[in-house]
Design an enzyme around this catalytic site. Structure first.
Site, mmCIF file in Angstrom:
data_model
loop_
_atom_site.group_PDB
_atom_site.id
_atom_site.type_symbol
_atom_site.label_atom_id
_atom_site.label_comp_id
_atom_site.label_asym_id
_atom_site.label_seq_id
_atom_site.Cartn_x
_atom_site.Cartn_y
_atom_site.Cartn_z
ATOM 1 N N TRP A 42 70.235 33.272 44.969
ATOM 2 C CA TRP A 42 70.460 32.276 46.019
ATOM 3 C C TRP A 42 69.417 31.178 45.986
ATOM 4 O O TRP A 42 69.736 30.000 46.160
ATOM 5 C CB TRP A 42 70.586 32.957 47.384
ATOM 6 C CG TRP A 42 71.849 33.754 47.397
ATOM 7 C CD1 TRP A 42 71.971 35.117 47.296
ATOM 8 C CD2 TRP A 42 73.191 33.233 47.376
ATOM 9 N NE1 TRP A 42 73.292 35.466 47.236
ATOM 10 C CE2 TRP A 42 74.065 34.351 47.284
ATOM 11 C CE3 TRP A 42 73.733 31.955 47.433
ATOM 12 C CZ2 TRP A 42 75.459 34.199 47.247
ATOM 13 C CZ3 TRP A 42 75.112 31.811 47.399
ATOM 14 C CH2 TRP A 42 75.962 32.921 47.308
ATOM 15 N N ASP A 94 66.208 29.592 53.917
ATOM 16 C CA ASP A 94 67.582 30.077 53.885
ATOM 17 C C ASP A 94 67.530 31.531 54.336
ATOM 18 O O ASP A 94 67.002 32.382 53.627
ATOM 19 C CB ASP A 94 68.153 29.964 52.462
ATOM 20 C CG ASP A 94 69.530 30.607 52.330
ATOM 21 O OD1 ASP A 94 70.068 31.107 53.339
ATOM 22 O OD2 ASP A 94 70.076 30.602 51.202
ATOM 23 N N LYS A 153 77.060 37.427 57.598
ATOM 24 C CA LYS A 153 76.465 38.728 57.319
ATOM 25 C C LYS A 153 76.028 39.387 58.631
ATOM 26 O O LYS A 153 76.604 40.372 59.055
ATOM 27 C CB LYS A 153 75.315 38.573 56.340
ATOM 28 C CG LYS A 153 75.819 38.042 54.989
ATOM 29 C CD LYS A 153 74.713 37.677 54.039
ATOM 30 C CE LYS A 153 75.215 36.852 52.871
ATOM 31 N NZ LYS A 153 76.128 37.542 51.974
#
Lengths: 362, 362
Positions: A103, A172, A196
């Site tokens: 990511w 993030d 999530k």
């Protein structure tokens, strides 16, 4: 619901059952309005209340200071990879990025097109099994912010504590959102997809320091400017009504269950149970991550060989423990145990791991 | 559902009741999987089937040629205002824009930051009461595309037929999506939010000619490139699962009800009833739009004075005809009658208009 499984999916992922049931009940005729919430004007009172409440709860539960905007923006963390440098580097300066895995690499790849950025630390050297120490983060002159990925969903590695740096942090937090407190004084921007820990997919949740984004560049489309979203309270255009509504319900569930401090403790407890199962297996199960940096959200592990991994996944599924397959890029197994994963699910998995090892060679 | 109202909201807006009921039924335990669809991996089989089916139905019902990509992208039409020039003008050339009202003006404002664009015709001169004739569209040298807004939600004006132009068209069709056929041979790109004719809010639906976008610029973030979304079948990142699922259901409903040709006929019939009520009122109700360009989706009208407009809206609401207030920027009344608005709702409104005039001075 008799057949409900324990769903260890990495995202979208398990949500609190009572939230799903409440949403189901309200779905066709919202509060006697004679229509569904998803059919209503987003400028009307009923949705307005939902929208304001979700926004306020996000701020309240995450202890977000008054000088931050709380924004819902579509496009996931991926669009934030572009928006962060577009907005924060418009006035000059460079972004320093920690490459902690898949990511972070995405944030670097996309960010490079929209600002002067560089990789300040690259986890490739240790195969992404740990996060950097403060002294490894040597910032270059003119650095405006340090970007980090608080938790890597695929590598199962996390920042155990926020780095000390001479510049503001940008984070993030998609995969450990609201499972731990944020040291807001260190951050200018925190973003993440909600799919999530906080709800179904369909929106990112963004916290932006007002002084950092209120003079956004005028030379990009309005959708790409934090200040535009802020001025319109995340209603610059039609918001993703259903996603925000569900996030509001999940936040209320988090609140009723003790808030972020309780989520943090529960995550520590749940992940410890699985790491214990791994570490007590005498190498039958293995996890490559530096123990200090092991994720509390995504517990990755391998079995002695691919044959047994395949069997493990099949038998687990038959036992109602589903979506334990590791990311296709790395293989192995992964248990994602976000806020809404009940402790009973983790207990069942730990027990299953122990039993499986007993049956299939130790 | 006894109390269901006729909802004339401009978007989000009324959806087929059977679609809502089906979604409600499936919500907590999707097809016996022991979890909700919104909890599942978007890479799994069950969501994969939903995703592929929505994509395929969109192409099938809209008669989209094989050489177009069918894409779901978050961020609404607003993000498309930026993406269209970013992608289509990367190789040079200019975009010509028709300024037909509020939404076109947004496309122009945002597009100007991401490509060399100009306004080829400005409806301000006629107060946005009509669309341009072909001979009014004098394109400059180097024009790569002509951008139009097929229907203006606020002004209640539409292109009755697609312009003849020497360059490909780009169309924002948010507010009359799939209520009429598209002359695909004229277009390189068609985009729109789904939250009017096709589902709840949360995604844009984009049709992009492959040859026009497959050599997208490499110097922008991946989320902003059509080719990246195309290569991953709209799963570059986590898609807005619930929105796409609902769009699939609405598309199936459109198919079962005769497809786009039937929607087009119904829209013509429904809007004609309301324009007839306006035109037969001897000026009590008025609509400023050139009859040829009157929208089949958003019927705007005024009453003789604001006092009676207020009374009209209040009494209509009490009669179960809700969300008839005009956009806050223009005032007056607006009946949005998208695909899912039953003809009975339009009949009830026409009757109510007639009755109201009888009671409140003609």
């Amino acid at each position: 619901m008799a057949n409900r499984v324990h769903n260890f999916c990495a995202g979208p992922c398990t949500l609190p059952l009572e939230v799903l049931q409440e949403a189901q009940e309200e779905f066709v005729d919202y509060r006697g309005a004679g229509m569904s919430l998803v059919e209503m004007s987003h400028r009307g009172d009923l949705y307005g209340e939902v929208h304001r409440r979700a926004t306020a709860l996000a701020g309240e539960l995450f202890a977000v200071p008054e000088d931050f905007h709380v924004l819902f923006i579509q496009g996931g963390a991926s669009l934030q990879f572009a928006m962060a440098p577009m907005n924060l580097l418009a006035g000059g300066g460079r972004g320093a990025y920690v490459n902690s895995g898949v990511w972070a690499a995405g944030a670097i790849q996309d960010g490079a097109h929209h600002g002067d950025i560089y990789t300040v630390w690259d986890g490739a050297g240790c195969n992404f099994t740990r996060m950097p120490k403060d002294e490894e983060l040597q910032l270059r002159d003119g650095t405006r912010y340090l970007h980090l990925t608080s938790n890597e969903t695929i590598g199962g590695v996390r920042f155990a504590r926020w780095p000390q740096a001479a510049v503001p942090l940008v984070g993030d937090m998609s995969s450990d959102y609201m499972s731990r407190p944020v040291a807001w004084e260190k951050f200018d921007l925190v973003y993440g997809g909600v799919q999530k820990n906080l709800g179904p997919s369909g929106t990112a949740l963004v916290f932006a320091r007002k002084s950092a984004v209120d003079n956004a560049p005028q030379n990009i489309a309005r959708y790409l400017r934090y200040d535009i979203h802020a001025k319109s309270d995340s209603m610059f255009n039609t918001p993703p009504v259903f996603s925000i509504y569900m996030v509001g319900k999940v936040l209320q569930w988090i609140k009723s269950n003790g808030g972020v401090p309780a989520m943090e403790k529960m995550a520590a407890r749940k992940s410890a149970k699985l790491y214990r199962a791994i570490d007590a297996s005498g190498g039958y199960y293995s996890n490559p991550v530096d123990p200090v940096c092991r994720s509390h959200m995504n517990v990755i592990f391998r079995l002695p060989d691919q044959g047994r991994e395949k069997l493990f996944l099949a038998e687990a599924e038959a036992a109602g423990l589903v979506n334990l397959k590791g990311h296709r890029s790395v293989g192995g197994c992964r248990a994602s145990i976000y806020n809404a994963m009940p402790e009973a699910g983790v207990d069942a998995l730990a027990q299953f791991m122990d039993d499986f090892q007993g049956r299939n060679g130790g």
